[in-house]
Design a protein around this motif. Structure first.
Motif: not given
Length: 462
Positions: A323-328, A448-462
């Motif tokens: 949601a960072r870009d929308y909140l900016k 506008k926020l709810v669809p963004l906040l609902s995006t699954p959090v994906t894990g990051g690599g090394f």
């Protein structure tokens, strides 16, 4: 047309602030432009609004005592403030040799200020109709605010017992005023205005606590303030994440409400610290200090509510970074709105939102950005048509809101609508405009926020 008028105040005091001199400054401008002389045994207090109405202020009783002690003949106060804590100041003329008159606008004030020196003025006391509230049909999603309001009322009742036990004339007078506010808060609560009830109890509690600490020394006050600042030294997440556990789709609005109040408390306490070096007595800073203290209490209450809502079907953690870009974008809109208005409260909220975003607290910028946008736009609208004609009649409806804070602030707007219809005070007009604009912003941004906040959090690599 509007013009800027600048005043230079020369006074034997350390700090001059607050809006209660608005009516007096307006009167001084009128006297200067009209080439007239205000009677020297006269004084007044009250805010001033764009439509010329004179609004209520705090500390009327103390100001009336000061006017009496300075042997003034006539003292003007805002409408409905002639009765203070059960004492009808307008009937003290014979005892004080000073007349207290109520005025509702600058048109009422001018003939009083320019009447013959040494005389009393002929005025007719106007009575206002009692407050009659509709039932505000609050949704189940805001029901926890009822519990907060009840807690606030309980704390205020306990504080008032301590106040009345002092058994001094001044304490009993203040206690009588608190009883009136308690009754009004209970009436608001019974009619579904949960936020309005909690807010009124909150503000009244701040006033009582400030009164009780009124004779504190600067050294003792500084120690209290430093202790508060140390409590606010940690980030919100460090201090309260164990209470609310995590931000989920089910509780994020309650977490957000807690976090912004934590930021408000931190900002206000820091402001008090800066001002303390400018004064010899902390008396003028007590209300700001207790605002920070009570916001911190509210943070604990809201965090607890959020913690009770971490389970259920919407327990999925929010993707705040998505949601960072929308909140900016929302923050940029707030900055643009503030730059086009002269609303100091909007500016204050924008600066807090900006600092929060820069610190990576993205979600907490929503409420303060909406405060900045809503308050700025509402002030511009009010200045362009300061008549209240743009107001909708209160209907008690809240069904269009899915935003928790949007609904709560809208309820407070409806309460202000009712008070404006009863009193015609511009302050209620402006408050309602601001709160409705704030509610609309919160609702639209949540969608506008709810669809963004609902995006699954994906894990990051090394």
């Amino acid at each position: 047309r509007f013009y800027d008028v600048f005043f230079k105040v020369v006074a034997n005091t350390e700090l001059i602030d607050g809006p209660s001199g608005g009516a007096a400054f307006t009167l001084l401008a009128y006297a200067e432009f009209a080439g007239k002389q205000i009677r020297s045994d006269f004084s007044s207090t009250g805010t001033i609004e764009p439509d010329g109405s004179i609004g209520p202020i705090g500390g009327v009783l103390g100001k009336a005592y000061a006017a009496r002690d300075n042997k003034l003949k006539v003292f003007a106060v805002p409408m409905d403030q002639g009765i203070q804590n059960g004492v009808d100041l307008t009937k003290m003329q014979g005892k004080w040799n000073m007349q207290v008159v109520e005025v509702s606008n600058i048109v009422d004030l001018i003939p009083v200020a320019f009447s013959q020196e040494g005389t009393f003025v002929n005025v007719t006391r106007r009575e206002r109709a009692p407050l009659v509230l509709p039932v505000f049909n609050s949704s189940s999603s805001v029901e926890p605010m009822r519990g907060i309001a009840q807690t606030q009322l309980t704390a205020l009742r306990d504080l008032n017992k301590a106040l009345s036990s002092k058994n001094t004339e001044e304490a009993l007078v203040v206690s009588s005023a608190v009883d009136e506010q308690l009754n009004l808060s209970e009436y608001l609560l019974d009619n579904g205005f949960y936020y309005s009830a909690a807010n009124l109890a909150f503000v009244t509690k701040i006033g009582v606590e400030s009164f009780l600490l009124g004779d504190v020394s600067k050294k003792d006050f500084e120690a209290r303030l430093d202790l508060l600042l140390s409590e606010l030294n940690q980030s919100f997440e460090q201090k309260f994440s164990s209470v609310y556990k995590q931000k989920t789709l089910d509780n994020w609005e309650w977490v957000e409400g807690a976090e912004v109040r934590y930021l408000w408390a931190r900002a206000r306490a820091s402001e008090v610290k800066e001002k303390l070096s400018l004064v010899s007595s902390p008396a003028s800073l007590l209300e700001d200090y207790y605002s920070a203290v009570n916001w911190l209490v509210a943070v604990e209450q809201l965090s607890k509510i959020a913690g009770e809502r971490t389970g259920g079907v919407q327990a999925m953690p929010v993707n705040e970074f998505e949601a960072r870009d929308y909140l900016k974008t929302l923050l940029d809109q707030a900055g643009a709105a503030v730059n086009q208005s002269a609303d100091s409260e909007a500016q204050w909220h924008y600066e807090i939102a900006l600092n929060a975003f820069q610190d990576g607290d993205y979600l907490s910028t929503q409420i303060d950005s909406c405060f900045a946008i809503g308050f700025s736009n509402a002030r511009k609208k009010a200045l362009s048509s300061p008549t209240g004609k743009d107001f909708n009649s209160p209907d008690g409806s809240s069904k269009e809101f899915t935003s928790i804070w949007g609904e709560l602030y809208y309820g407070n707007a409806v309460y202000n609508d009712v008070e404006y219809a009863r009193t015609s005070e511009f302050g209620y007009t402006l408050n309602s405009l601001k709160l409705k604009a704030l509610s609309t912003c919160l609702q639209e941004s949540k969608e506008k926020l709810v669809p963004l906040l609902s995006t699954p959090v994906t894990g990051g690599g090394f």
